[in-house]
Scaffold this motif. Structure first.
Motif, PDB file in Angstrom:
ATOM      1  N   SER A  52     -65.248 -20.139 -33.876  1.00 28.13           N
ATOM      2  CA  SER A  52     -65.455 -21.136 -33.282  1.00 28.13           C
ATOM      3  C   SER A  52     -64.764 -21.851 -33.630  1.00 28.13           C
ATOM      4  CB  SER A  52     -66.842 -21.015 -33.830  1.00 28.13           C
ATOM      5  OG  SER A  52     -67.269 -22.553 -33.538  1.00 28.13           O
ATOM      6  N   ILE A  53     -64.583 -22.622 -32.354  1.00 30.01           N
ATOM      7  CA  ILE A  53     -63.991 -23.765 -32.989  1.00 30.01           C
ATOM      8  C   ILE A  53     -64.116 -25.144 -32.072  1.00 30.01           C
ATOM      9  CG2 ILE A  53     -61.195 -24.276 -32.283  1.00 30.01           C
ATOM     10  CD1 ILE A  53     -60.330 -21.888 -31.779  1.00 30.01           C
ATOM     11  N   PHE A  54     -64.308 -25.986 -32.921  1.00 33.35           N
ATOM     12  CA  PHE A  54     -64.755 -27.248 -32.444  1.00 33.35           C
ATOM     13  C   PHE A  54     -63.646 -28.392 -32.408  1.00 33.35           C
ATOM     14  CE2 PHE A  54     -67.108 -31.283 -32.809  1.00 33.35           C
ATOM     15  CZ  PHE A  54     -67.615 -31.472 -31.291  1.00 33.35           C
ATOM     16  N   TYR A  55     -62.805 -29.169 -31.049  1.00 30.42           N
ATOM     17  CA  TYR A  55     -61.576 -30.364 -30.929  1.00 30.42           C
ATOM     18  C   TYR A  55     -61.949 -31.189 -30.618  1.00 30.42           C
ATOM     19  CZ  TYR A  55     -56.757 -30.834 -30.471  1.00 30.42           C
ATOM     20  OH  TYR A  55     -55.803 -31.479 -30.455  1.00 30.42           O
ATOM     21  N   THR A  56     -62.279 -32.455 -31.260  1.00 33.50           N
ATOM     22  CA  THR A  56     -61.782 -33.162 -30.505  1.00 33.50           C
ATOM     23  C   THR A  56     -60.942 -34.491 -30.680  1.00 33.50           C
ATOM     24  OG1 THR A  56     -63.372 -34.474 -31.839  1.00 33.50           O
ATOM     25  CG2 THR A  56     -64.543 -33.227 -30.276  1.00 33.50           C
ATOM     26  N   GLU A  57     -60.247 -34.136 -31.762  1.00 33.95           N
ATOM     27  CA  GLU A  57     -58.834 -35.389 -31.541  1.00 33.95           C
ATOM     28  C   GLU A  57     -57.910 -35.629 -30.184  1.00 33.95           C
ATOM     29  OE1 GLU A  57     -58.201 -33.706 -36.329  1.00 33.95           O
ATOM     30  OE2 GLU A  57     -56.697 -32.949 -34.154  1.00 33.95           O
ATOM     31  N   ASN A  58     -57.905 -36.686 -30.525  1.00 35.20           N
ATOM     32  CA  ASN A  58     -57.244 -37.302 -29.408  1.00 35.20           C
ATOM     33  C   ASN A  58     -55.490 -37.215 -29.167  1.00 35.20           C
ATOM     34  OD1 ASN A  58     -56.460 -38.747 -31.276  1.00 35.20           O
ATOM     35  ND2 ASN A  58     -56.348 -40.674 -30.352  1.00 35.20           N
ATOM     36  N   PHE A  83     -61.220 -31.718 -36.118  1.00 40.89           N
ATOM     37  CA  PHE A  83     -61.307 -30.957 -35.640  1.00 40.89           C
ATOM     38  C   PHE A  83     -61.775 -29.614 -36.917  1.00 40.89           C
ATOM     39  CE2 PHE A  83     -58.660 -26.609 -36.851  1.00 40.89           C
ATOM     40  CZ  PHE A  83     -58.552 -26.252 -35.428  1.00 40.89           C
ATOM     41  N   PHE A  84     -62.183 -28.526 -36.005  1.00 40.06           N
ATOM     42  CA  PHE A  84     -63.315 -28.126 -37.043  1.00 40.06           C
ATOM     43  C   PHE A  84     -62.989 -26.676 -36.460  1.00 40.06           C
ATOM     44  CE2 PHE A  84     -67.528 -25.590 -38.010  1.00 40.06           C
ATOM     45  CZ  PHE A  84     -67.116 -25.121 -39.374  1.00 40.06           C
ATOM     46  N   THR A  85     -62.973 -25.443 -37.329  1.00 37.34           N
ATOM     47  CA  THR A  85     -62.908 -23.917 -36.506  1.00 37.34           C
ATOM     48  C   THR A  85     -63.047 -23.178 -38.555  1.00 37.34           C
ATOM     49  OG1 THR A  85     -61.248 -22.601 -36.505  1.00 37.34           O
ATOM     50  CG2 THR A  85     -60.515 -23.633 -37.474  1.00 37.34           C
ATOM     51  N   ALA A  86     -63.522 -22.340 -37.954  1.00 35.10           N
ATOM     52  CA  ALA A  86     -64.910 -21.388 -38.564  1.00 35.10           C
ATOM     53  C   ALA A  86     -64.098 -19.748 -38.135  1.00 35.10           C
ATOM     54  CB  ALA A  86     -65.541 -21.738 -38.972  1.00 35.10           C
ATOM     55  N   SER A  87     -64.067 -18.701 -38.959  1.00 33.95           N
ATOM     56  CA  SER A  87     -63.775 -17.520 -38.210  1.00 33.95           C
ATOM     57  C   SER A  87     -64.078 -16.547 -39.457  1.00 33.95           C
ATOM     58  CB  SER A  87     -62.388 -17.407 -37.731  1.00 33.95           C
ATOM     59  OG  SER A  87     -61.832 -17.254 -39.267  1.00 33.95           O
ATOM     60  N   ILE A 102     -61.618 -24.882 -41.320  1.00 27.08           N
ATOM     61  CA  ILE A 102     -60.433 -25.666 -41.498  1.00 27.08           C
ATOM     62  C   ILE A 102     -61.572 -26.888 -40.828  1.00 27.08           C
ATOM     63  CG2 ILE A 102     -58.340 -26.930 -40.713  1.00 27.08           C
ATOM     64  CD1 ILE A 102     -57.300 -24.300 -40.272  1.00 27.08           C
ATOM     65  N   TRP A 103     -61.388 -27.938 -41.501  1.00 22.30           N
ATOM     66  CA  TRP A 103     -61.828 -29.231 -41.248  1.00 22.30           C
ATOM     67  C   TRP A 103     -60.871 -30.105 -41.486  1.00 22.30           C
ATOM     68  CZ3 TRP A 103     -63.600 -33.427 -44.020  1.00 22.30           C
ATOM     69  CH2 TRP A 103     -64.336 -34.188 -43.546  1.00 22.30           C
ATOM     70  N   ARG A 104     -61.124 -30.554 -40.366  1.00 23.08           N
ATOM     71  CA  ARG A 104     -60.607 -32.337 -40.682  1.00 23.08           C
ATOM     72  C   ARG A 104     -60.900 -33.193 -39.364  1.00 23.08           C
ATOM     73  NH1 ARG A 104     -55.806 -30.550 -38.979  1.00 23.08           N
ATOM     74  NH2 ARG A 104     -56.372 -30.925 -36.627  1.00 23.08           N
ATOM     75  N   ASN A 105     -61.292 -34.583 -40.384  1.00 22.39           N
ATOM     76  CA  ASN A 105     -62.157 -35.881 -39.546  1.00 22.39           C
ATOM     77  C   ASN A 105     -60.411 -37.028 -39.349  1.00 22.39           C
ATOM     78  OD1 ASN A 105     -63.488 -37.855 -38.289  1.00 22.39           O
ATOM     79  ND2 ASN A 105     -65.427 -37.354 -39.770  1.00 22.39           N
ATOM     80  N   SER A 106     -60.427 -37.462 -37.788  1.00 19.10           N
ATOM     81  CA  SER A 106     -59.416 -38.827 -37.971  1.00 19.10           C
ATOM     82  C   SER A 106     -59.813 -39.523 -38.062  1.00 19.10           C
ATOM     83  CB  SER A 106     -58.033 -38.122 -37.631  1.00 19.10           C
ATOM     84  OG  SER A 106     -57.846 -37.392 -37.943  1.00 19.10           O
ATOM     85  N   PHE A 107     -59.568 -40.707 -38.532  1.00 16.80           N
ATOM     86  CA  PHE A 107     -60.682 -42.274 -38.118  1.00 16.80           C
ATOM     87  C   PHE A 107     -59.470 -43.118 -38.472  1.00 16.80           C
ATOM     88  CE2 PHE A 107     -62.221 -40.609 -41.970  1.00 16.80           C
ATOM     89  CZ  PHE A 107     -61.981 -41.866 -42.796  1.00 16.80           C
ATOM     90  N   SER A 108     -59.461 -44.323 -37.427  1.00 21.09           N
ATOM     91  CA  SER A 108     -58.879 -45.445 -37.606  1.00 21.09           C
ATOM     92  C   SER A 108     -58.751 -46.810 -38.459  1.00 21.09           C
ATOM     93  CB  SER A 108     -57.702 -45.660 -36.549  1.00 21.09           C
ATOM     94  OG  SER A 108     -57.106 -44.868 -35.992  1.00 21.09           O
ATOM     95  N   PHE A 109     -59.033 -46.949 -39.007  1.00 25.17           N
ATOM     96  CA  PHE A 109     -59.402 -48.443 -40.038  1.00 25.17           C
ATOM     97  C   PHE A 109     -58.554 -49.478 -39.937  1.00 25.17           C
ATOM     98  CE2 PHE A 109     -57.015 -46.293 -43.465  1.00 25.17           C
ATOM     99  CZ  PHE A 109     -56.178 -47.420 -43.606  1.00 25.17           C
ATOM    100  N   THR A 110     -57.769 -49.626 -39.461  1.00 22.25           N
ATOM    101  CA  THR A 110     -56.737 -50.139 -38.217  1.00 22.25           C
ATOM    102  C   THR A 110     -56.148 -50.097 -36.909  1.00 22.25           C
ATOM    103  OG1 THR A 110     -54.678 -50.267 -39.185  1.00 22.25           O
ATOM    104  CG2 THR A 110     -56.763 -52.016 -40.835  1.00 22.25           C
TER     105      THR A 110
END
Length: 684
Positions: free
Chosen positions: A500-506, A516-520, A543-551
């Motif tokens: 299963s993959i969930f991907y919303t990174e720009n 970005f999240f994937t589990a198998s 793999i789980w990764r969450n990207s966010f900008s604070f500036t």
């Protein structure tokens, strides 16, 4: 005295019209004014400043003609886009994306996004005379078409261009007959697209037996067309630069531009001579491809400066028309635009477009270099078919130290799943490291068959479930750098696989937002039930990764990764956990900062990583990574909090058209010395 003030006020209103008026009055009672906009690619953004100066001088615009970029600016202005809106439009666009056929990541499924992040060159083919765009150009203009669909909303049907808020015409060239084609009616989007189709760069537009390219080849400054449309006064803007000399032609792009510029001289001098006012914008130092933000800003400024030099002429022309006692207005009616200005705000960017289920045949090329594998080349293709049930066949061939061949067939029955059948061949030549030292070299062939009855692909989510068959053929023993060779038996695995993959990174390489999240889970056997007579081998990976900008420039990306292999026997070498560089060499490999070469770790491995990304300039980034990890042979031992592996890296990345160009300096407790990693090109 009051009567005198009233009379003076009325006279002022007739000579200097106000922005509050909305309609031209009795335009037939005065001379018709035409604006002619030349071609010139990126240099044509200067037309916007010239149009603004004409408005500010209080002159009406009754006719617009244009070629190439002049047709784009002129056509949008003719349907109602204001100069302020056009200014925001050209400044806000992602021009490298717009002038390409790359898909908008937010409009396609995950697999298509992966392909876009793999291939530097990705070309779609069309067939048959009925296709509007021929494949005889590097860029088909897909994203331009999408943008035109939004900007010309309300004017997408076949129409008479004389019925637009401002009558309009543009020019293209038929390369079959080498003749000029003037558009006064038809599909406005198609006419503008044909007018700006630079030969060899954009695909020509096919209309019947005509093959249409950039109008600049026959008439780059169409003042004669404006005269034919009834113009009494012509105000022209040209952004055509000086013709190159021999020393300037240093490559194929310069040669192509020189050929086009020479042809652009057709009728040019005669058309200049018939114009009343001509603004020659200084475009020195810039070319048709100068679509950078700095270049656009400079060209807009130079357009304004050139218009300012002609202000006295424009005012004199206005007064001359006013002296004929005609009443007219400087502004078009607010009803001329089909787009609500409130929706435009300060910019109007290309937004996501729906993606069809099946695509035209496409072929892609990717190449890369790194100091671990040296060079590699990959060629990929996708082919749609319609044999009862719609289907698609795609595949790729990878050449380099590691050879790979893959072919996969998808079926598209009614429903949310696309069952697939695939075959993949790997020929691997792998160096294995320990404590930063090359310890072993492994050479083997791998054959994989995959049947995925459940294969659902969406824009942000993907789900796969099915059966895998893997055969590992070790055609050489594993050679040790300082000891005896290890003989490894060939291995066969029948596996049940869920992913299963969930991907919303720009962005794939330098994301600033998204997840970005994937589990198998994979259950390995040698007979569909057990492995060596015991329960099968279980693999859990996430793999789980969450990207966010604070500036505006800083992005923080925390990440958790792990791969757990549970087996009652020793883990077979083809399934053993491995960590290494960001480029995946084997399926079971996980990226870990500071470890740039393939290094095997214990069967149970988990890690926490933190990535700090700083955008230093446009597509250039400095990236700091830090990670802690724990490896173990035993699950209870793994649960201990204290990590036993550390890694750090500091790198630079430039997102180029050919893929990321990155350099990375790292350190890890698994490789106790500084190590350097260089990559050029997409990962594949």
């Amino acid at each position: 005295m009051k009567h005198l003030i009233l009379i003076l006020t009325l006279l002022t209103l007739t000579i200097v019209p106000t922005h509050a008026q909305t309609d031209w009055i009795d335009a037939s009672a005065r001379p018709k004014v035409a604006v002619v906009l030349s071609g010139g690619g990126a240099k044509g953004v200067a037309h916007i400043s010239a149009l603004r100066a004409i408005e500010e001088a209080g002159l009406p615009i009754d006719i617009i003609t244009g070629t190439s970029m002049g047709s784009l600016i002129g056509g949008l202005y003719a349907v109602g886009w204001s100069t302020d809106e056009l200014d925001s439009l050209v400044r806000s666009q992602d021009w490298p994306f717009l002038l390409s056929d790359r898909v908008n990541p937010e409009s396609v499924d995950i697999d298509t996004r992966r392909l876009q992040n793999t291939y530097a060159l990705w070309h779609a083919f069309t067939s048959g005379k009925g296709n509007r765009n021929s494949g005889a150009g590097f860029i088909r203009g897909t994203n331009l078409d999408h943008l035109f669909d939004r900007l010309l909303e309300g004017y997408l049907d076949s129409i008479d261009f004389n019925t637009l808020p401002i009558p309009f015409a543009c020019v293209a060239t038929d390369v079959i007959t080498n003749t000029e084609v003037d558009f006064h009616s038809g599909y406005l989007k198609q006419a503008m697209r044909a007018s700006m189709s630079i030969p060899g760069v954009f695909s020509p537009v096919r209309m019947g037996d005509r093959l249409l390219v950039d109008g600049g080849l026959r008439n780059n400054y169409p003042a004669d067309i404006a005269r034919q449309m009834g113009a009494d006064i012509i105000i022209g803007v040209t952004v055509q630069g000086d013709t190159l000399v021999a020393d300037d032609v240093t490559g194929p792009i310069e040669l192509l531009m020189q050929v086009i510029d020479i042809n652009c001289k057709n009728k040019y001098n005669d058309n200049i001579a018939m114009s009343d006012i001509v603004m020659h914008v200084d475009v020195s130092g810039y070319s048709a491809a100068s679509f950078t933000a700095a270049a656009i800003d400079t060209l807009l400024r130079r357009g304004a400066e050139e218009a300012a030099r002609h202000r006295d002429e424009l005012l004199a022309l206005r007064n001359n028309i006013a002296a004929k006692r005609a009443r007219w207005d400087t502004r078009r009616s607010s009803t001329t635009t089909s787009v609500d200005p409130k929706e435009v705000k300060s910019s109007y960017k290309l937004t996501a477009q729906p993606t069809p289920l099946l695509y035209n045949p496409v072929v892609g090329v990717a190449f890369r270099f790194d100091n671990e594998e040296t060079g590699a080349l990959q060629i990929g293709a996708r082919f749609p078919f319609q044999w009862g049930i719609p289907m698609e066949v795609n595949g790729h061939l990878r050449l380099g130290k590691r050879i790979q061949f893959h072919v996969e067939q998808f079926l598209y029955p009614r429903g949310i799943t696309s069952p697939s059948l695939s075959y993949t061949f790997f020929r691997n030549d792998i160096d294995i490291y320990s404590d930063g030292i090359r310890t072993y070299n492994s050479k083997y062939n791998q054959h994989r068959l995959s049947l995925m009855p459940i294969n659902s692909r969406f824009r942000k989510y993907k789900l796969r479930a099915g059966i895998l068959f893997d055969y590992f053929d070790f055609y050489d023993p594993i050679l040790s750098a300082g000891g005896p060779a290890i003989v490894v038996d060939d291995s066969r695995f029948f596996s049940y696989h869920f992913e299963s993959i969930f991907y919303t990174e720009n962005d794939y390489y330098t994301p600033t937002r998204g997840i970005f999240f994937t589990a198998s889970y994979t259950y390995r056997t040698d007979n569909l039930f057990t492995y060596l007579g015991k329960p099968g081998i279980s693999e859990v990976r996430t793999i789980w990764r969450n990207s966010f900008s604070f500036t505006d420039r800083f992005t923080l990306s925390p990440c958790l990764i792990g791969r757990l292999v549970f087996s009652e026997e020793d883990t077979p070498l083809p399934l053993a956990n491995a960590i290494g560089s960001y480029q995946s060499i084997v399926d079971q490999q996980l990226a870990f900062p500071g470890v740039h070469s393939l290094t095997y770790v214990d069967p149970l491995f988990v890690a926490a990583q933190l990535r700090l990304q700083f955008n230093i300039h446009k597509n250039q980034y400095v990236i700091l990574r830090a990670a802690i990890a724990r490896e173990s042979q035993d699950f209870e031992e793994l649960l201990q909090i204290e990590p036993n592996i550390y890694g750090f890296s500091l790198g630079y990345c430039y997102n180029s058209f050919l893929g990321p160009i990155s350099a990375d300096l790292g350190y890890s407790t698994l490789a106790p010395s500084l190590n350097f990693y260089l990559n050029i090109g997409h990962y594949f």
